[in-house]
Design a protein around this motif. Structure first.
Motif, PDB file in Angstrom:
ATOM      1  N   SER A  46       0.830  -1.311  -0.107  1.00  0.00           N
ATOM      2  CA  SER A  46       0.107   0.027  -0.012  1.00  0.00           C
ATOM      3  C   SER A  46       0.786   1.190  -0.070  1.00  0.00           C
ATOM      4  O   SER A  46       0.510   2.388  -0.564  1.00  0.00           O
ATOM      5  N   GLU A  47       2.211   1.185   0.604  1.00  0.00           N
ATOM      6  CA  GLU A  47       2.903   2.199   0.692  1.00  0.00           C
ATOM      7  C   GLU A  47       3.559   2.969  -0.386  1.00  0.00           C
ATOM      8  O   GLU A  47       4.080   3.751  -0.579  1.00  0.00           O
ATOM      9  N   GLU A  48       3.552   1.985  -1.727  1.00  0.00           N
ATOM     10  CA  GLU A  48       4.175   2.124  -2.768  1.00  0.00           C
ATOM     11  C   GLU A  48       3.350   2.771  -3.992  1.00  0.00           C
ATOM     12  O   GLU A  48       3.702   3.352  -4.748  1.00  0.00           O
ATOM     13  N   ILE A  49       1.988   2.733  -3.442  1.00  0.00           N
ATOM     14  CA  ILE A  49       0.844   3.274  -4.621  1.00  0.00           C
ATOM     15  C   ILE A  49       0.502   4.795  -4.386  1.00  0.00           C
ATOM     16  O   ILE A  49       0.558   5.519  -3.225  1.00  0.00           O
ATOM     17  N   LEU A  50       0.822   5.637  -5.372  1.00  0.00           N
ATOM     18  CA  LEU A  50       0.822   7.060  -5.461  1.00  0.00           C
ATOM     19  C   LEU A  50      -0.507   7.627  -5.628  1.00  0.00           C
ATOM     20  O   LEU A  50      -0.915   8.629  -4.925  1.00  0.00           O
ATOM     21  N   THR A  51      -1.264   6.875  -6.697  1.00  0.00           N
ATOM     22  CA  THR A  51      -2.535   7.433  -7.072  1.00  0.00           C
ATOM     23  C   THR A  51      -3.525   6.281  -7.245  1.00  0.00           C
ATOM     24  O   THR A  51      -3.002   4.952  -7.283  1.00  0.00           O
ATOM     25  N   LYS A  52      -4.758   6.479  -7.072  1.00  0.00           N
ATOM     26  CA  LYS A  52      -5.739   5.454  -7.490  1.00  0.00           C
ATOM     27  C   LYS A  52      -6.887   6.326  -7.883  1.00  0.00           C
ATOM     28  O   LYS A  52      -7.641   7.270  -7.365  1.00  0.00           O
ATOM     29  N   HIS A  53      -7.679   5.634  -9.041  1.00  0.00           N
ATOM     30  CA  HIS A  53      -8.815   6.648  -9.591  1.00  0.00           C
ATOM     31  C   HIS A  53      -8.217   7.982 -10.134  1.00  0.00           C
ATOM     32  O   HIS A  53      -9.094   8.782  -9.854  1.00  0.00           O
ATOM     33  N   ASN A  54      -7.121   8.063 -10.344  1.00  0.00           N
ATOM     34  CA  ASN A  54      -6.452   9.452 -10.591  1.00  0.00           C
ATOM     35  C   ASN A  54      -6.586  10.217  -9.474  1.00  0.00           C
ATOM     36  O   ASN A  54      -6.666  11.596  -9.923  1.00  0.00           O
ATOM     37  N   LYS A  55      -6.445   9.863  -8.477  1.00  0.00           N
ATOM     38  CA  LYS A  55      -6.378  10.879  -7.124  1.00  0.00           C
ATOM     39  C   LYS A  55      -5.317  10.223  -6.170  1.00  0.00           C
ATOM     40  O   LYS A  55      -4.980   9.237  -6.411  1.00  0.00           O
ATOM     41  N   PRO A  56      -4.724  11.184  -5.302  1.00  0.00           N
ATOM     42  CA  PRO A  56      -3.726  10.789  -4.532  1.00  0.00           C
ATOM     43  C   PRO A  56      -4.161   9.746  -3.738  1.00  0.00           C
ATOM     44  O   PRO A  56      -5.298   9.981  -3.255  1.00  0.00           O
ATOM     45  N   PHE A  57      -3.491   8.732  -3.414  1.00  0.00           N
ATOM     46  CA  PHE A  57      -3.816   7.482  -2.706  1.00  0.00           C
ATOM     47  C   PHE A  57      -3.344   7.833  -1.167  1.00  0.00           C
ATOM     48  O   PHE A  57      -2.227   8.191  -0.926  1.00  0.00           O
ATOM     49  N   ARG A  58      -4.153   7.796  -0.389  1.00  0.00           N
ATOM     50  CA  ARG A  58      -3.770   7.698   1.074  1.00  0.00           C
ATOM     51  C   ARG A  58      -4.311   6.589   1.666  1.00  0.00           C
ATOM     52  O   ARG A  58      -5.543   6.278   2.091  1.00  0.00           O
ATOM     53  N   TYR A  59      -3.389   5.564   2.070  1.00  0.00           N
ATOM     54  CA  TYR A  59      -3.809   4.306   2.697  1.00  0.00           C
ATOM     55  C   TYR A  59      -4.245   4.460   4.187  1.00  0.00           C
ATOM     56  O   TYR A  59      -3.781   5.137   5.003  1.00  0.00           O
ATOM     57  N   ILE A  60      -5.066   3.484   4.588  1.00  0.00           N
ATOM     58  CA  ILE A  60      -5.337   3.473   5.914  1.00  0.00           C
ATOM     59  C   ILE A  60      -4.644   2.861   6.762  1.00  0.00           C
ATOM     60  O   ILE A  60      -4.255   3.525   7.958  1.00  0.00           O
ATOM     61  N   TYR A  61      -3.929   1.629   6.508  1.00  0.00           N
ATOM     62  CA  TYR A  61      -3.145   1.024   7.277  1.00  0.00           C
ATOM     63  C   TYR A  61      -1.715   0.879   6.711  1.00  0.00           C
ATOM     64  O   TYR A  61      -1.594   0.622   5.537  1.00  0.00           O
ATOM     65  N   LYS A  62      -0.801   0.823   7.394  1.00  0.00           N
ATOM     66  CA  LYS A  62       0.633   0.311   6.807  1.00  0.00           C
ATOM     67  C   LYS A  62       0.726  -0.893   6.098  1.00  0.00           C
ATOM     68  O   LYS A  62      -0.133  -1.776   6.805  1.00  0.00           O
ATOM     69  N   ASN A  63       1.500  -1.174   5.405  1.00  0.00           N
ATOM     70  CA  ASN A  63       1.345  -2.299   4.825  1.00  0.00           C
ATOM     71  C   ASN A  63       1.571  -3.585   5.673  1.00  0.00           C
ATOM     72  O   ASN A  63       1.087  -4.661   5.346  1.00  0.00           O
ATOM     73  N   GLN A  64       2.362  -3.652   6.571  1.00  0.00           N
ATOM     74  CA  GLN A  64       2.713  -4.424   7.484  1.00  0.00           C
ATOM     75  C   GLN A  64       1.699  -4.704   8.326  1.00  0.00           C
ATOM     76  O   GLN A  64       1.100  -5.892   8.620  1.00  0.00           O
ATOM     77  N   GLN A  65       0.468  -3.715   8.656  1.00  0.00           N
ATOM     78  CA  GLN A  65      -0.561  -3.945   9.627  1.00  0.00           C
ATOM     79  C   GLN A  65      -1.602  -4.793   8.738  1.00  0.00           C
ATOM     80  O   GLN A  65      -2.036  -5.715   9.346  1.00  0.00           O
ATOM     81  N   LYS A  66      -1.525  -4.514   7.386  1.00  0.00           N
ATOM     82  CA  LYS A  66      -2.305  -5.264   6.536  1.00  0.00           C
ATOM     83  C   LYS A  66      -2.029  -6.582   6.283  1.00  0.00           C
ATOM     84  O   LYS A  66      -2.830  -7.549   6.309  1.00  0.00           O
ATOM     85  N   LEU A  67      -0.769  -6.766   6.313  1.00  0.00           N
ATOM     86  CA  LEU A  67      -0.257  -8.503   5.891  1.00  0.00           C
ATOM     87  C   LEU A  67      -0.550  -9.029   7.305  1.00  0.00           C
ATOM     88  O   LEU A  67      -0.972 -10.310   7.385  1.00  0.00           O
ATOM     89  N   ASP A  68      -0.269  -8.379   8.579  1.00  0.00           N
ATOM     90  CA  ASP A  68      -0.615  -9.087   9.735  1.00  0.00           C
ATOM     91  C   ASP A  68      -1.964  -9.424   9.916  1.00  0.00           C
ATOM     92  O   ASP A  68      -2.511 -10.510  10.388  1.00  0.00           O
ATOM     93  N   ILE A  69      -3.122  -8.625   9.461  1.00  0.00           N
ATOM     94  CA  ILE A  69      -4.358  -8.890   9.528  1.00  0.00           C
ATOM     95  C   ILE A  69      -4.691 -10.091   8.566  1.00  0.00           C
ATOM     96  O   ILE A  69      -5.527 -11.120   8.758  1.00  0.00           O
ATOM     97  N   LEU A  70      -4.038 -10.051   7.408  1.00  0.00           N
ATOM     98  CA  LEU A  70      -4.273 -11.329   6.619  1.00  0.00           C
ATOM     99  C   LEU A  70      -3.824 -12.448   7.101  1.00  0.00           C
ATOM    100  O   LEU A  70      -4.310 -13.678   6.777  1.00  0.00           O
ATOM    101  N   GLU A  71      -2.612 -12.396   7.718  1.00  0.00           N
ATOM    102  CA  GLU A  71      -2.195 -13.668   8.523  1.00  0.00           C
ATOM    103  C   GLU A  71      -2.981 -14.142   9.385  1.00  0.00           C
ATOM    104  O   GLU A  71      -3.281 -15.538   9.318  1.00  0.00           O
ATOM    105  N   LYS A  72      -4.231 -13.403   9.730  1.00  0.00           N
ATOM    106  CA  LYS A  72      -5.151 -14.024  10.969  1.00  0.00           C
ATOM    107  C   LYS A  72      -6.410 -14.533  10.146  1.00  0.00           C
ATOM    108  O   LYS A  72      -7.339 -14.948  10.749  1.00  0.00           O
ATOM    109  N   SER A  73      -6.297 -14.402   8.446  1.00  0.00           N
ATOM    110  CA  SER A  73      -7.494 -14.591   8.011  1.00  0.00           C
ATOM    111  C   SER A  73      -7.524 -16.158   7.278  1.00  0.00           C
ATOM    112  O   SER A  73      -8.314 -16.361   6.808  1.00  0.00           O
ATOM    113  N   ASP A  74      -6.255 -16.586   7.934  1.00  0.00           N
ATOM    114  CA  ASP A  74      -6.341 -18.202   7.358  1.00  0.00           C
ATOM    115  C   ASP A  74      -6.176 -18.335   5.894  1.00  0.00           C
ATOM    116  O   ASP A  74      -6.698 -19.304   5.476  1.00  0.00           O
ATOM    117  N   ILE A  75      -5.433 -17.330   5.191  1.00  0.00           N
ATOM    118  CA  ILE A  75      -5.164 -17.626   3.983  1.00  0.00           C
ATOM    119  C   ILE A  75      -3.920 -18.471   3.666  1.00  0.00           C
ATOM    120  O   ILE A  75      -2.817 -18.536   4.626  1.00  0.00           O
TER     121      ILE A  75
END
Length: 309
Positions: A53-82
């Protein structure tokens, strides 16, 4: 959960793959993950393809502001039994055409049998491809594409954009409901000016990453997790206008009843409710009185009453 791109391998097992940035891992994102997990009943392994998430600059032609740091996202995915995750560097795939992505990543690398995404999902160079094109590519390369409908909260479609707006407005309780859990700040405790210690109110400071969405400047009833143990706390998000000038926004948390040294330690701060806007006080003593009042409020209404509505 294994990151198969980092291991430079291709899967031999057939998979169901979730596609998305998943920067908030909200209840809409979870519906995509849950759909993928449902295909375990057909003997498929589960996988997620996402981006840092931290490497993406724009989305739908607008500046991208991510909610969670990438490691947080991966930690949540880790708990999702993927079973497997692909989280490549964005630059390594950003110039792939849509067909190349379908063939090299989904067919060859992930061995996809089912591919699940939201209806607004875009992919390929310059986000040129949409769900309909992905569906057609699935017919060509041998995987089925399923678009999960939006999750609704009343008349609101749950999305990262909606949650960013709520966080920016200080509507933390509604944001928490759409997230499906209370918003978290995760990071390493860094040194501040240590003024809090001189007035009996030590704080733990965590900075926000570049381009990360910063919630509304204010004081929040919070809980802080240190080494797996949860403490009641009070968190200020902002720039500390009473005692600082021209600093980057950060979260500053007083952890009620905790006296250990946590500099350099990674902790999680959970925001439950907004108490008031950040203010510039006329003196440090006035600031101290306000924080002590915030502490009394938190103690009188314990954090376990502030789960997502």
């Amino acid at each position: 959960m294994k990151d198969i791109l980092k291991e430079n391998t291709a899967l031999s097992e057939k998979t169901a793959v979730a596609l998305g940035i998943f920067d908030g891992m909200h209840i809409g994102h979870r519906s995509v993950i849950d759909k993928v997990c449902s295909f375990r009943s057909e003997g498929l392994k589960t996988a997620v393809f996402t981006f840092n998430s931290e490497e993406i600059l724009t989305k739908h032609n607008k500046p991208f502001r991510y909610i969670y740091k990438n490691q947080q996202k991966l930690d949540i995915l880790e708990k999702s039994d993927i079973d497997y995750i692909c989280c490549p560097e964005f630059d390594s795939v950003r110039n792939m055409g849509t067909a190349e992505f379908a063939e090299r990543i989904l067919k060859e690398k992930l061995n996809a049998s089912k591919v699940v995404c939201g209806k607004r999902f875009r992919f390929g160079k310059n986000a040129a491809g949409d769900y309909k094109e992905l569906y057609e590519l699935g017919l060509e390369y041998g995987f089925e594409v399923i678009a999960v409908p939006p999750v609704l909260d009343g008349d609101i479609s749950v999305s990262s954009s909606a949650i960013r707006s709520l966080l920016s407005d200080g509507r933390i309780e509604k944001a928490n409901r759409l997230l499906g859990r209370n918003y978290e700040i995760y990071g390493e405790v860094v040194y501040g000016n240590q003024l809090g210690r001189t007035i009996g109110l030590p704080t733990a400071n965590i900075g926000f990453s570049e381009r990360q969405l910063i919630p509304h400047y204010g004081v929040y009833a919070s809980e802080t997790v240190i080494d797996g143990k949860k403490y009641l706390s009070v968190t200020d998000i902002g720039t500390k206008p009473t005692v600082e000038k021209d600093i980057k926004p950060l979260s500053e948390t007083h952890i009620i009843g905790y006296s250990g040294d946590i500099y350099g330690k990674k902790i999680t701060v959970i925001l439950n409710r907004m108490l008031r806007n950040e203010m510039k006080f006329s003196s440090v003593e006035e600031l101290k009185n306000a924080v002590n009042n915030d502490i009394r409020t938190v103690i009188n209404c314990r954090g376990d009453q502030w789960s997502p509505a």
